[in-house]
Write a protein that holds these residues in place. Structure first.
Motif, short mmCIF file in Angstrom:
data_model
loop_
_atom_site.label_atom_id
_atom_site.label_comp_id
_atom_site.label_asym_id
_atom_site.label_seq_id
_atom_site.Cartn_x
_atom_site.Cartn_y
_atom_site.Cartn_z
N LYS A 61 16.45 -12.63 -25.44
CA LYS A 61 17.64 -11.82 -26.15
C LYS A 61 17.18 -10.37 -26.65
O LYS A 61 15.95 -10.14 -26.84
CB LYS A 61 18.06 -12.82 -27.20
CG LYS A 61 18.91 -13.78 -26.85
CD LYS A 61 20.03 -14.04 -28.04
CE LYS A 61 20.80 -15.27 -27.51
NZ LYS A 61 21.92 -14.73 -26.45
N LYS A 63 17.41 -9.12 -29.68
CA LYS A 63 16.97 -9.23 -30.64
C LYS A 63 15.41 -9.46 -30.47
O LYS A 63 14.67 -8.89 -31.32
CB LYS A 63 17.70 -10.37 -31.58
CG LYS A 63 17.30 -10.53 -33.03
CD LYS A 63 18.22 -11.41 -33.78
CE LYS A 63 17.85 -11.43 -35.20
NZ LYS A 63 17.66 -10.18 -36.01
N GLN A 64 15.15 -10.29 -29.80
CA GLN A 64 13.68 -10.75 -29.83
C GLN A 64 12.93 -9.39 -29.29
O GLN A 64 11.71 -9.07 -29.44
CB GLN A 64 13.52 -11.82 -28.59
CG GLN A 64 14.05 -13.14 -29.26
CD GLN A 64 14.01 -14.27 -28.02
OE1 GLN A 64 14.50 -14.15 -26.99
NE2 GLN A 64 12.97 -15.11 -28.34
N PRO A 123 25.30 -4.12 -31.55
CA PRO A 123 25.50 -5.54 -31.60
C PRO A 123 25.39 -6.22 -30.22
O PRO A 123 24.96 -7.30 -30.16
CB PRO A 123 26.72 -5.86 -32.41
CG PRO A 123 27.32 -4.39 -32.97
CD PRO A 123 26.62 -3.54 -32.39
N GLN A 124 26.02 -5.32 -29.38
CA GLN A 124 25.95 -5.98 -27.94
C GLN A 124 24.53 -6.21 -27.39
O GLN A 124 23.98 -7.21 -26.79
CB GLN A 124 26.74 -5.13 -27.14
CG GLN A 124 26.94 -5.53 -25.50
CD GLN A 124 27.43 -4.63 -24.59
OE1 GLN A 124 27.70 -3.32 -24.99
NE2 GLN A 124 27.66 -4.97 -23.37
N VAL A 126 21.79 -6.73 -29.12
CA VAL A 126 20.92 -7.81 -29.82
C VAL A 126 21.32 -9.27 -29.15
O VAL A 126 20.55 -10.15 -29.02
CB VAL A 126 21.49 -7.78 -31.28
CG1 VAL A 126 20.83 -8.99 -32.10
CG2 VAL A 126 21.04 -6.70 -32.05
N GLU A 127 22.42 -9.38 -28.71
CA GLU A 127 23.00 -10.64 -28.10
C GLU A 127 22.90 -10.68 -26.67
O GLU A 127 22.91 -11.70 -26.16
CB GLU A 127 24.56 -10.83 -28.29
CG GLU A 127 24.79 -10.95 -30.07
CD GLU A 127 24.06 -12.32 -30.63
OE1 GLU A 127 23.83 -13.27 -30.01
OE2 GLU A 127 23.44 -12.13 -31.75
N THR A 128 22.49 -9.72 -25.89
CA THR A 128 22.23 -9.68 -24.48
C THR A 128 21.08 -10.32 -23.95
O THR A 128 20.18 -10.30 -24.72
CB THR A 128 22.35 -8.14 -23.85
OG1 THR A 128 23.78 -7.74 -24.53
CG2 THR A 128 22.27 -8.41 -22.45
N ASN A 129 21.15 -10.91 -22.83
CA ASN A 129 20.02 -11.80 -22.45
C ASN A 129 19.22 -10.84 -21.38
O ASN A 129 20.01 -10.25 -20.41
CB ASN A 129 20.32 -13.11 -21.81
CG ASN A 129 20.75 -14.30 -22.84
OD1 ASN A 129 19.76 -14.62 -23.83
ND2 ASN A 129 21.75 -15.12 -22.65
#
Length: 404
Positions: A61, A63-64, A123-124, A126-129
């Motif tokens: 993700k 965020k990671q 925010p997009q 952070v949540e994207t794979n």
């Protein structure tokens, strides 16, 4: 970062050898890990980086990736500080690095690009794979990731750190700092922004920055500013407005007082806070840099990019006033409005000479900005006003490179 390094080492598969429940790192894993990160091909390097981002296989993700990048930058600052490799900069004479770490991480993450070419933001993101091929492309296009990992291994773990022929990437990562030692000044720059902006300078200028002017040391005066920066070679200007925005520009040539534009396409504008970014030339025009004083027919002040009365960055000769106009973008550098408000009030300003100073810069009796403009000098004398820059000329003294 220690845990991430451990995970990276544990990801090395020793074919034919079972580590079982052993949590220790085998010597072979350590050697292969170092070799792959420092000298490996893209596949070898990216496999390790993926494990440093996440212990589990598969897509990661945003965020990671963000957490990994911030951890990486923070570790670089810590390692360079601990090893006394900041070359005169330190955590006391620069802005708090915490916001700088987040700003640099955000800038590097903005280069993440999905297979279809789109760049997730905010925010997009952070949540994207992101799968391994996307991370590989990102690491390939953003050299700082590999360079920062090299710093942590070479300087942090002291592996191959003494082989100068293999450390050229990190040799000028941080420029030497001169002119700030013992003066009680906290620079407008933070360590991450120094590293990032220095990487955009021409290679021959990246080894040293020397303070030429600080409004907090030399006073809030346009005459003082000019007296300290004219004919001093390429330099960086950085300023802070009353709203806390920090931004500036790189001038590729010595500043000269004249009513014409000067410089070349190596000049650029930049932002440090609230975001970190560099804006290079567009080839639309050659309005790179401008400095004028004491003339009635042309604007008096210091400007970079855009056009008269509509500069990408402008500091008025009526010191304290400035503007950054860009609707939607500065024509010369494609920069947005850099200040919080289009017309801003200056809070603080610094000018840093980059690279080696010209031989003439340190000579006593150097010319005033009015020496270059006899008409302005005559007008002052006719009105009975004295030349403010007389008596303010000072010889540039290079302090020894500061110890941390």
């Amino acid at each position: 970062m220690t845990v991430r390094l451990y995970n990276g080492m544990k990801s090395i598969d020793l074919t034919g050898k079972s580590s079982g429940l052993n949590e220790q790192i085998a010597k072979e894993q350590f050697v292969i890990f170092m070799s792959n990160l420092l000298k490996g091909n893209a596949d070898e390097k990216i496999t390790i980086i993926m494990r440093m981002i996440s212990k589990t296989e598969g897509p990661v993700k945003g965020k990671q990736i963000q957490e990994f990048t911030e951890d990486l930058i923070m570790s670089v600052v810590h390692v360079l500080n601990y090893r006394k490799e900041l070359k005169g900069w330190n955590l006391e004479n620069t802005r708090d690095s915490a916001s700088g770490v987040k700003a640099l991480a955000s800038q590097l993450l903005s280069e993440l690009k999905l297979a279809d070419g789109t760049k997730p933001v905010g925010p997009q993101l952070v949540e994207t794979n992101f799968d391994q091929s996307v991370i590989e492309d990102w690491v390939y296009r953003v050299p700082q990731i590999s360079i920062f990992l090299s710093v942590i291994i070479r300087q942090g773990l002291h592996v191959l750190h003494s082989l100068t022929d293999q450390t050229k990437d990190i040799l000028n990562l941080v420029p030497g700092c001169k002119g700030i030692k013992g003066r009680g000044l906290v620079s407008l720059f933070d360590i991450p922004s120094i590293i990032y902006i220095n990487s955009y300078l021409p290679a021959e200028l990246q080894h040293k920055w020397q303070l030429l002017f600080s409004s907090r040391l030399h006073g809030e005066s346009f005459s003082q500013l000019c007296a300290h920066i004219v004919n001093k070679g390429p330099c960086i200007i950085i300023l802070k407005d009353l709203d806390g925005y920090i931004f500036g520009g790189f001038a590729s040539h010595s500043w000269e007082v004249k009513p014409q534009f000067q410089g070349d396409n190596r000049c650029f504008l930049f932002s440090v806070f609230p975001s970190l970014a560099v804006y290079t030339y567009t080839a639309y025009n050659d309005h790179y840099m401008y400095l004028n004083h004491g003339q009635q027919t042309m604007p008096n002040g210091l400007g970079m990019g855009g056009q008269h009365e509509y500069f990408g960055l402008w500091i008025d000769s009526d010191y304290g006033k400035g503007h950054s106009k860009a609707k939607p973008r500065c024509t010369t550098y494609n920069s947005p409005q850099l200040s919080a408000k289009e017309d801003f009030t200056l809070d603080a300003m610094e000018v840093w000479a980059v690279g080696d100073l010209p031989e003439s810069a340190g000579k006593k009796g150097k010319k005033s900005i009015l020496d270059a403009d006899p008409e302005a000098q005559a007008l002052l004398e006719m009105t009975g006003k004295s030349r403010q820059s007389d008596g303010l000329r000072e010889t540039i003294e290079e302090d020894d490179e500061d110890d941390n």
